[in-house]
Design a protein around this motif. Sequence first.
Motif, PDB file in Angstrom:
ATOM      1  N   ALA A 143       2.546   7.325  -7.137  1.00 55.40           N
ATOM      2  CA  ALA A 143       2.054   6.041  -6.623  1.00 55.40           C
ATOM      3  C   ALA A 143       2.730   4.891  -7.353  1.00 55.40           C
ATOM      4  CB  ALA A 143       0.540   5.952  -6.779  1.00 55.40           C
ATOM      5  N   ALA A 144       2.873   5.021  -8.676  1.00 51.86           N
ATOM      6  CA  ALA A 144       3.532   3.973  -9.463  1.00 51.86           C
ATOM      7  C   ALA A 144       4.997   3.839  -9.065  1.00 51.86           C
ATOM      8  CB  ALA A 144       3.409   4.288 -10.953  1.00 51.86           C
ATOM      9  N   ALA A 162       3.617  -2.812  -9.888  1.00 51.96           N
ATOM     10  CA  ALA A 162       2.277  -3.263 -10.279  1.00 51.96           C
ATOM     11  C   ALA A 162       1.430  -2.146 -10.875  1.00 51.96           C
ATOM     12  CB  ALA A 162       1.557  -3.850  -9.069  1.00 51.96           C
ATOM     13  N   ILE A 163       1.950  -0.913 -10.903  1.00 49.48           N
ATOM     14  CA  ILE A 163       1.176   0.232 -11.388  1.00 49.48           C
ATOM     15  C   ILE A 163       1.860   0.840 -12.597  1.00 49.48           C
ATOM     16  CG2 ILE A 163       0.230   2.495 -10.798  1.00 49.48           C
ATOM     17  CD1 ILE A 163       0.409   1.549  -7.816  1.00 49.48           C
ATOM     18  N   VAL A 164       1.071   1.048 -13.658  1.00 51.64           N
ATOM     19  CA  VAL A 164       1.574   1.682 -14.878  1.00 51.64           C
ATOM     20  C   VAL A 164       0.706   2.900 -15.168  1.00 51.64           C
ATOM     21  CG1 VAL A 164       1.982   1.388 -17.354  1.00 51.64           C
ATOM     22  CG2 VAL A 164       2.358  -0.531 -15.786  1.00 51.64           C
ATOM     23  N   VAL A 165       1.338   4.044 -15.449  1.00 53.93           N
ATOM     24  CA  VAL A 165       0.626   5.269 -15.770  1.00 53.93           C
ATOM     25  C   VAL A 165       1.029   5.692 -17.172  1.00 53.93           C
ATOM     26  CG1 VAL A 165       0.220   7.689 -15.127  1.00 53.93           C
ATOM     27  CG2 VAL A 165       0.638   5.964 -13.339  1.00 53.93           C
ATOM     28  N   PHE A 220       0.794  -1.237   0.000  1.00 53.59           N
ATOM     29  CA  PHE A 220       0.000   0.000   0.000  1.00 53.59           C
ATOM     30  C   PHE A 220       0.823   1.281   0.000  1.00 53.59           C
ATOM     31  CE2 PHE A 220      -2.890  -3.050   2.257  1.00 53.59           C
ATOM     32  CZ  PHE A 220      -3.687  -3.303   1.143  1.00 53.59           C
ATOM     33  N   ALA A 221       2.005   1.254  -0.567  1.00 51.44           N
ATOM     34  CA  ALA A 221       2.776   2.486  -0.719  1.00 51.44           C
ATOM     35  C   ALA A 221       2.041   3.468  -1.634  1.00 51.44           C
ATOM     36  CB  ALA A 221       4.160   2.178  -1.282  1.00 51.44           C
ATOM     37  N   CYS A 222       1.226   2.948  -2.533  1.00 48.51           N
ATOM     38  CA  CYS A 222       0.472   3.792  -3.456  1.00 48.51           C
ATOM     39  C   CYS A 222      -0.575   4.632  -2.730  1.00 48.51           C
ATOM     40  CB  CYS A 222      -0.186   2.946  -4.542  1.00 48.51           C
ATOM     41  SG  CYS A 222      -1.232   1.610  -3.924  1.00 48.51           S
ATOM     42  N   LEU A 223      -1.161   4.097  -1.678  1.00 46.78           N
ATOM     43  CA  LEU A 223      -2.233   4.794  -0.973  1.00 46.78           C
ATOM     44  C   LEU A 223      -1.776   6.113  -0.375  1.00 46.78           C
ATOM     45  CD1 LEU A 223      -3.355   1.814  -1.133  1.00 46.78           C
ATOM     46  CD2 LEU A 223      -4.497   2.308   1.009  1.00 46.78           C
TER      47      LEU A 223
END
Length: 88
Positions: A72-73, A80-83, A17-20
């Motif tokens: 967040a990415a 796991a996150i792509v922008v 949850f570093a993105c949160l």
Amino acid sequence: MTTYEVTLKKDPCDGIFACLTRDPRFIEDDDGLATIDPDGDPVYDGDGEVREVDGDVIATFDDDRIEEARQAAAACPTNAIVVEEVDP
């Protein structure tokens, strides 16, 4: 304003949850992993579209908050996150 897509690949997500903490549109899902919910952010007033494709969560936004999504990415230890910017 920029139109961009945020893809959260659920398979590599490990629930750190570093993105949160970088983008409040990321929230904890019922499965204990992250998901994207524009309504989870009390200050977001745009028209974010969120859909699920092959188990991944894909959100399209048309606002000036792409940098928050990029942060967040960058914070995600499993990538796991792509922008990506997209054509409107």
